[in-house]
Design an enzyme around this catalytic site. Sequence first.
Site, PDB file in Angstrom:
ATOM      1  N   ASP A  14      65.314  30.107  25.450  1.00 15.36           N
ATOM      2  CA  ASP A  14      64.063  29.472  25.905  1.00 15.36           C
ATOM      3  C   ASP A  14      62.920  29.598  24.897  1.00 15.36           C
ATOM      4  O   ASP A  14      61.747  29.655  25.277  1.00 15.36           O
ATOM      5  CB  ASP A  14      63.624  30.063  27.259  1.00 15.36           C
ATOM      6  CG  ASP A  14      64.695  29.899  28.315  1.00 15.36           C
ATOM      7  OD1 ASP A  14      65.448  28.915  28.231  1.00 15.36           O
ATOM      8  OD2 ASP A  14      64.776  30.745  29.213  1.00 15.36           O
ATOM      9  N   LYS A  17      63.518  25.445  21.729  1.00 14.54           N
ATOM     10  CA  LYS A  17      64.427  24.732  20.825  1.00 14.54           C
ATOM     11  C   LYS A  17      64.369  23.218  21.063  1.00 14.54           C
ATOM     12  O   LYS A  17      64.283  22.430  20.128  1.00 14.54           O
ATOM     13  CB  LYS A  17      65.877  25.234  21.017  1.00 14.54           C
ATOM     14  CG  LYS A  17      66.045  26.706  20.685  1.00 14.54           C
ATOM     15  CD  LYS A  17      67.447  27.203  20.989  1.00 14.54           C
ATOM     16  CE  LYS A  17      67.769  27.318  22.452  1.00 14.54           C
ATOM     17  NZ  LYS A  17      67.016  28.352  23.191  1.00 14.54           N
ATOM     18  N   GLY A  41      68.836  24.984  29.137  1.00  7.77           N
ATOM     19  CA  GLY A  41      67.849  24.055  29.685  1.00  7.77           C
ATOM     20  C   GLY A  41      66.822  23.840  28.601  1.00  7.77           C
ATOM     21  O   GLY A  41      66.034  24.739  28.308  1.00  7.77           O
ATOM     22  N   HIS A  42      66.874  22.705  27.937  1.00  9.78           N
ATOM     23  CA  HIS A  42      65.978  22.430  26.808  1.00  9.78           C
ATOM     24  C   HIS A  42      64.942  21.390  27.239  1.00  9.78           C
ATOM     25  O   HIS A  42      65.291  20.261  27.584  1.00  9.78           O
ATOM     26  CB  HIS A  42      66.783  21.931  25.595  1.00  9.78           C
ATOM     27  CG  HIS A  42      67.712  22.984  25.054  1.00  9.78           C
ATOM     28  ND1 HIS A  42      68.483  22.812  23.937  1.00  9.78           N
ATOM     29  CD2 HIS A  42      67.974  24.249  25.483  1.00  9.78           C
ATOM     30  CE1 HIS A  42      69.179  23.922  23.701  1.00  9.78           C
ATOM     31  NE2 HIS A  42      68.896  24.800  24.636  1.00  9.78           N
ATOM     32  N   GLN A 223      70.897  28.940  23.959  1.00 10.55           N
ATOM     33  CA  GLN A 223      70.662  30.371  24.198  1.00 10.55           C
ATOM     34  C   GLN A 223      69.938  30.977  22.986  1.00 10.55           C
ATOM     35  O   GLN A 223      69.177  30.277  22.338  1.00 10.55           O
ATOM     36  CB  GLN A 223      71.982  31.114  24.507  1.00 10.55           C
ATOM     37  CG  GLN A 223      72.578  30.763  25.858  1.00 10.55           C
ATOM     38  CD  GLN A 223      73.369  29.473  25.871  1.00 10.55           C
ATOM     39  OE1 GLN A 223      74.262  29.294  25.072  1.00 10.55           O
ATOM     40  NE2 GLN A 223      73.048  28.563  26.769  1.00 10.55           N
TER      41      GLN A 223
HETATM   42  P1  GDP Z   1      64.657  26.024  25.013  1.00  7.56           P
HETATM   43  O1  GDP Z   1      65.715  26.414  25.978  1.00  7.56           O
HETATM   44  O2  GDP Z   1      64.635  26.899  23.792  1.00  7.56           O
HETATM   45  O3  GDP Z   1      64.699  24.564  24.638  1.00  7.56           O
HETATM   46  O4  GDP Z   1      63.266  26.292  25.748  1.00  7.56           O
HETATM   47  P2  GDP Z   1      62.904  25.895  27.278  1.00  7.56           P
HETATM   48  O5  GDP Z   1      62.666  24.442  27.343  1.00  7.56           O
HETATM   49  O6  GDP Z   1      63.869  26.482  28.227  1.00  7.56           O
HETATM   50  O7  GDP Z   1      61.572  26.727  27.482  1.00  7.56           O
HETATM   51  C1  GDP Z   1      60.472  26.556  26.688  1.00  7.56           C
HETATM   52  C2  GDP Z   1      59.299  26.175  27.582  1.00  7.56           C
HETATM   53  O8  GDP Z   1      58.097  26.275  26.866  1.00  7.56           O
HETATM   54  C3  GDP Z   1      59.356  24.740  28.074  1.00  7.56           C
HETATM   55  O9  GDP Z   1      58.720  24.652  29.318  1.00  7.56           O
HETATM   56  C4  GDP Z   1      58.561  23.987  27.007  1.00  7.56           C
HETATM   57  O10 GDP Z   1      57.982  22.784  27.499  1.00  7.56           O
HETATM   58  C5  GDP Z   1      57.482  24.997  26.708  1.00  7.56           C
HETATM   59  N1  GDP Z   1      56.978  25.005  25.331  1.00  7.56           N
HETATM   60  C6  GDP Z   1      57.624  24.786  24.149  1.00  7.56           C
HETATM   61  N2  GDP Z   1      56.796  25.010  23.102  1.00  7.56           N
HETATM   62  C7  GDP Z   1      55.608  25.366  23.636  1.00  7.56           C
HETATM   63  C8  GDP Z   1      54.333  25.752  23.061  1.00  7.56           C
HETATM   64  O11 GDP Z   1      54.153  25.817  21.852  1.00  7.56           O
HETATM   65  N3  GDP Z   1      53.336  26.070  23.944  1.00  7.56           N
HETATM   66  C9  GDP Z   1      53.510  26.023  25.298  1.00  7.56           C
HETATM   67  N4  GDP Z   1      52.496  26.345  26.071  1.00  7.56           N
HETATM   68  N5  GDP Z   1      54.679  25.682  25.851  1.00  7.56           N
HETATM   69  C10 GDP Z   1      55.711  25.362  25.032  1.00  7.56           C
HETATM   70  P1  IMO Z   2      68.619  28.000  26.551  1.00  2.00           P
HETATM   71  O1  IMO Z   2      69.564  27.183  25.684  1.00  2.00           O
HETATM   72  C1  IMO Z   2      67.803  31.749  28.581  1.00  2.00           C
HETATM   73  C2  IMO Z   2      71.251  33.979  30.138  1.00  2.00           C
HETATM   74  C3  IMO Z   2      71.391  34.085  31.643  1.00  2.00           C
HETATM   75  C4  IMO Z   2      72.120  35.403  31.757  1.00  2.00           C
HETATM   76  C5  IMO Z   2      73.055  35.384  30.545  1.00  2.00           C
HETATM   77  C6  IMO Z   2      74.457  34.891  30.853  1.00  2.00           C
HETATM   78  O2  IMO Z   2      67.867  27.186  27.532  1.00  2.00           O
HETATM   79  O3  IMO Z   2      67.781  28.895  25.713  1.00  2.00           O
HETATM   80  P2  IMO Z   2      75.577  32.576  31.524  1.00  2.00           P
HETATM   81  O4  IMO Z   2      75.134  31.492  32.443  1.00  2.00           O
HETATM   82  O5  IMO Z   2      75.727  32.133  30.110  1.00  2.00           O
HETATM   83  O6  IMO Z   2      76.765  33.295  32.046  1.00  2.00           O
HETATM   84  O7  IMO Z   2      74.382  33.657  31.555  1.00  2.00           O
HETATM   85  O8  IMO Z   2      72.442  34.519  29.608  1.00  2.00           O
HETATM   86  N1  IMO Z   2      71.135  32.597  29.629  1.00  2.00           N
HETATM   87  C7  IMO Z   2      69.997  32.053  29.173  1.00  2.00           C
HETATM   88  N2  IMO Z   2      68.746  32.542  29.132  1.00  2.00           N
HETATM   89  N3  IMO Z   2      68.068  30.536  28.067  1.00  2.00           N
HETATM   90  C8  IMO Z   2      69.323  30.031  28.073  1.00  2.00           C
HETATM   91  O9  IMO Z   2      69.639  28.883  27.443  1.00  2.00           O
HETATM   92  C9  IMO Z   2      70.354  30.784  28.678  1.00  2.00           C
HETATM   93  N4  IMO Z   2      71.671  30.594  28.876  1.00  2.00           N
HETATM   94  C10 IMO Z   2      72.138  31.705  29.442  1.00  2.00           C
HETATM   95  O10 IMO Z   2      70.133  34.123  32.270  1.00  2.00           O
HETATM   96  O11 IMO Z   2      71.234  36.472  31.584  1.00  2.00           O
HETATM   97 MG    MG Z   3      65.886  26.940  28.003  1.00  2.00          MG
END
Ligand code: GDP
Ligand code: IMO
Ligand code: MG
Length: 424
Positions: A14, A17, A41-42, A223
């Site tokens: 998270d 990415k 979840g991107h 991840q």
């Molecule tokens: P990912 O899994 O690495 O793609 O990241 P996620 O989408 O799960 O989580 C990142 C969260 O932070 C999302 O809600 C994005 O919309 C938000 N986000 C990304 N970059 C920024 C930033 O620079 N500032 C803020 N406030 N939110 C951001």
């Molecule tokens: P993105 O790509 C954050 C965490 C889960 C759990 C562990 C194992 O959005 O960054 P799994 O479902 O793989 O058996 O879970 O890894 N986890 C993540 N945490 N971002 C993710 O993906 C994750 N994918 C798995 O919360 O602790």
């Molecule tokens: Mg994510």
Amino acid sequence: MGEIDILLGLQWGDEGKGKIVDALTPEYDIIARFQGGPNAGHTLLFENKKYILHTIPSGIFRKEKLNIIGNGLVIDPSIFLKEVRSLEIPVDELVDKLIISSRAHLILPTHRLLDEAYEDAKGVMKIGSTLKGIGPAYTDKTSRSGLRTGELLKDNFHEIYTIHRERHLKILQNYEINTKIEEYEKEWFEGIELLKKFRIINTEYYINKSLNEEKRILAEGAQGTMLDIDFGSYPYVTSSNTISAGACSGMGVSPRKTGRIYGIFKAYCTRVGSGPFPTELHNKTGQKLRDNGYEYGSTTGRPRRCGWLDMPALKYSCMINGVTSLFMTKADVLTGFEKIKVCTAYKTGNSFVEELPFDVNADIEPVYIEMKGWSEDITGIREYDMLPAALKEYVSFIEKETGIPVNIVSVGPDRSETIMKGKF
Ligand code: GDP
Ligand code: IMO
Ligand code: MG
């Protein structure tokens, strides 16, 4: 010969990415995922619309770019179906923009039940899995019992599916499970029909041919390094290699063809699920990070655990991945903190260490330095030089500690809220 650049998370996932891949896509011809599955979840935000991608690469919204679901992934057809519906892109258009590896593995409805059963049986040792069936699907892959995407093109696919289903149901007899398989199966088969519309091919040939044609490829990690099956905080990890080396095996390319390695990290740390998190804050400051950063899981909605930046962990990730450029996200979330702390070492007993312990139960305490915060709203800034001095000091400190330049500072979730710094 073209090269593959790799973008991956340096923390516990998270890191942002999706947002950064979407912002960088104009520089590339192809965007490819190489591991993980719908545990990811991107989030992408542009033109006031928010999309969350789970299996599909984050280049999907840009015109004339090809997206690849590589062999290293595990795909759940029912989640793929929902994801496709959520994109607001006509399927006819999508099939031109997305190809899928015949060697990627399928997550079966029974894999999800097994995930639930195994997690339940772990008691206090629960991993906090997203319960998407990731672990059981990768377990079947490694134990040579998996079902690959290429199989779904065969006439006897139903028969093959049934063999896997029955095998899993036998195992499940030993567990108490309340969810009914039929709840998942209908959508799963609808998803199979949708998958059949896409080109399911040996993507390794496509990727290597594209490289020979000087195409530019960006590999999108899922991840983060701290969740890597080998180098993460085992057993509180995911089931794939999330690190740069995983891109080669997850796409079918030689390490000789990799180029730049982009390591992405939040200006602080978060984690969802169980497992060690040395800098976690169980106080008002942690809550403030969660509130300011809206730290709730993109896949499960769970509140994310929050804490200060962990430099030993960041340096470890840079080392394992061979990071050439750092991208820092969520700098805006730190606005309004009078002081910002950074963990620079761990204390164990009477000694200070910088090495990550092998044992997740190791008794370590973070050692912090304190830096000045800033109070200006930075979300409208697009030039690095215009950022508050205290934030630039924070960035310089990270560059000095890691020896790697920070080439992007992200100041908001929108694709446009991205500051480039220097050439990379
Ligand atoms: P990912 O899994 O690495 O793609 O990241 P996620 O989408 O799960 O989580 C990142 C969260 O932070 C999302 O809600 C994005 O919309 C938000 N986000 C990304 N970059 C920024 C930033 O620079 N500032 C803020 N406030 N939110 C951001
Ligand atoms: P993105 O790509 C954050 C965490 C889960 C759990 C562990 C194992 O959005 O960054 P799994 O479902 O793989 O058996 O879970 O890894 N986890 C993540 N945490 N971002 C993710 O993906 C994750 N994918 C798995 O919360 O602790
Ligand atoms: Mg994510």
